[in-house]
Design a protein around this motif. Structure first.
Motif, PDB file in Angstrom:
ATOM      1  N   THR A   1      -0.362  -6.739  58.854  1.00  0.00           N
ATOM      2  CA  THR A   1      -0.477  -5.564  57.983  1.00  0.00           C
ATOM      3  C   THR A   1      -1.891  -5.432  57.435  1.00  0.00           C
ATOM      4  N   LEU A   2      -2.443  -6.536  56.917  1.00  0.00           N
ATOM      5  CA  LEU A   2      -3.795  -6.499  56.364  1.00  0.00           C
ATOM      6  C   LEU A   2      -4.817  -6.104  57.429  1.00  0.00           C
ATOM      7  N   MET A   3      -4.729  -6.711  58.599  1.00  0.00           N
ATOM      8  CA  MET A   3      -5.715  -6.448  59.642  1.00  0.00           C
ATOM      9  C   MET A   3      -5.569  -5.031  60.203  1.00  0.00           C
ATOM     10  N   ASP A   4      -4.340  -4.558  60.339  1.00  0.00           N
ATOM     11  CA  ASP A   4      -4.132  -3.181  60.817  1.00  0.00           C
ATOM     12  C   ASP A   4      -4.698  -2.176  59.820  1.00  0.00           C
ATOM     13  N   CYS A   5      -4.430  -2.394  58.541  1.00  0.00           N
ATOM     14  CA  CYS A   5      -4.953  -1.475  57.518  1.00  0.00           C
ATOM     15  C   CYS A   5      -6.478  -1.533  57.476  1.00  0.00           C
ATOM     16  N   MET A   6      -7.042  -2.715  57.653  1.00  0.00           N
ATOM     17  CA  MET A   6      -8.499  -2.855  57.665  1.00  0.00           C
ATOM     18  C   MET A   6      -9.092  -2.105  58.849  1.00  0.00           C
ATOM     19  N   GLU A   7      -8.476  -2.226  60.011  1.00  0.00           N
ATOM     20  CA  GLU A   7      -8.978  -1.512  61.188  1.00  0.00           C
ATOM     21  C   GLU A   7      -8.956  -0.004  60.975  1.00  0.00           C
ATOM     22  N   GLN A   8      -7.899   0.499  60.351  1.00  0.00           N
ATOM     23  CA  GLN A   8      -7.811   1.937  60.072  1.00  0.00           C
ATOM     24  C   GLN A   8      -8.894   2.367  59.087  1.00  0.00           C
ATOM     25  N   SER A   9      -9.149   1.560  58.070  1.00  0.00           N
ATOM     26  CA  SER A   9     -10.178   1.897  57.092  1.00  0.00           C
ATOM     27  C   SER A   9     -11.574   1.790  57.691  1.00  0.00           C
TER      28      SER A   9
END
Length: 343
Positions: free
Chosen positions: A279-287
């Motif tokens: 979740t953290l890494m996916d959200c970071m990639e989107q940001s």
């Protein structure tokens, strides 16, 4: 020789007060899109079973970096599984970058955001990544931060208890001055503010007349009282700080790039479930994608905005640009090799 910092700061406050009293300090309205994102939800709205993670940021609420960090927090906090919640503390509320880096290392803080160049304070081996002129495009800069060379730095960070979650693009850095810079001779007359990054200081040695190392927050006053007449910074910071009236000339030197890195305490990272890490890494990639797209779209808007408020953009002649590139690169690499014990 550097002047006494307290002396010029006191003089600057007096000068600033006089400008305000006489009505001469008029700041232009910034273009739309440089303010902060909507605030994230409050802590008291979070269910008890959710893990609350504090994120320390040195950036003020109206900065480009805070907008991206707010976007990241919102994505994590809006995740359907609702097992993580990130509380963003802006404007250095939890300490300076060096203090929050130490807090991350020793487990006193879960997350922090720092200017990527300040990773050198944690891992000296990171300095080669920020040698001037190593990247001439955004793609080259991001590839450098993804390279095997960078991965070795991140592994050393992990050994010190720090997990790298990623970084986002802030743009290339230019030289902003009170007088026009159209030649190496002009550049050589500047008293230039620099951040406390040794590899930058080594690169500019002999290129400018003098260097002053100070926080960016002190630059406005330093310009008013004449301690410096130039600084180097990316567009996003210049637009946010409204210093274009004091430095109406911009040399697009493109000597370095700005990025923001998000870090997490390694032990806390290990306590997260596999799904929470994803979740953290996916959200970071989107940001990260959001930051790149937003910066690219708004860079032209920001330049137009500065142009309408009196900023003149310049560039060195091609031959002189090549000369300063060679000199700054060589001096920076000489410093790095000596500092790291290389050849």
């Amino acid at each position: 020789m550097r002047r006494n910092r307290m002396a010029w700061l006191c003089c600057g406050l007096v000068a600033l007060g006089m400008l305000v009293l006489t009505g001469r300090l008029l700041l232009p309205e910034r273009p739309e899109g440089t303010g902060a994102a909507e605030p994230v939800q409050q802590v008291d709205a979070v269910p008890n079973e959710v893990k609350i993670l504090k994120l320390a940021s040195p950036f003020s609420r109206d900065s480009f970096a805070s907008r991206i960090l707010s976007d990241f927090c919102s994505r994590v906090n809006a995740n359907g599984e609702q097992t993580l919640y990130i509380q963003l503390y802006e404007n250095g509320a939890l300490g300076s970058e060096s203090e929050t880096l130490e807090a991350i290392r020793h487990g006193r803080l879960e997350l922090c955001a720092v200017n990527s160049g300040n990773l050198t304070a944690l891992i000296p081996e990171a300095e080669p990544l920020f040698v001037p002129f190593r990247a001439s495009t955004r793609e080259e800069a991001l590839a450098l931060l993804d390279s095997e060379e960078a991965q070795r730095v991140y592994e050393k960070m992990e050994a010190q208890g720090v997990q790298n979650l990623g970084y986002f693009w802030n743009g290339f850095r230019y030289v902003w001055s009170s007088t026009p810079v159209r030649s190496l001779a002009d550049l050589g007359e500047l008293r230039l503010r620099l951040p406390g990054v040794p590899v930058f200081q080594a690169a500019f040695d002999g290129v400018v007349a003098a260097q002053e190392i100070m926080p960016m927050d002190d630059v406005h006053t330093a310009l008013l009282v004449g301690t410096v007449d130039a600084f180097e910074q990316d567009l996003t910071e210049v637009v946010r700080r409204d210093v274009c009236g004091l430095t109406p000339y911009c040399l697009k030197l493109n000597h370095a790039f700005s990025a923001t890195t998000l870090l997490m305490n390694q032990e806390i990272w290990q306590t997260l479930t596999a799904r929470e890490r994803v979740t953290l890494m996916d959200c970071m990639e989107q940001s990260i994608r959001y930051a790149g797209d937003l910066c690219e779209k708004q860079e032209q808007t920001w330049q137009q905005y500065l142009g309408t408020h009196g900023t003149t953009f310049t560039a060195l002649p091609a031959e002189e640009q090549a000369l300063v590139r060679e000199q700054m690169s060589r001096q920076a690499w000489d410093y790095v090799n000596e500092a790291l014990g290389g050849e």
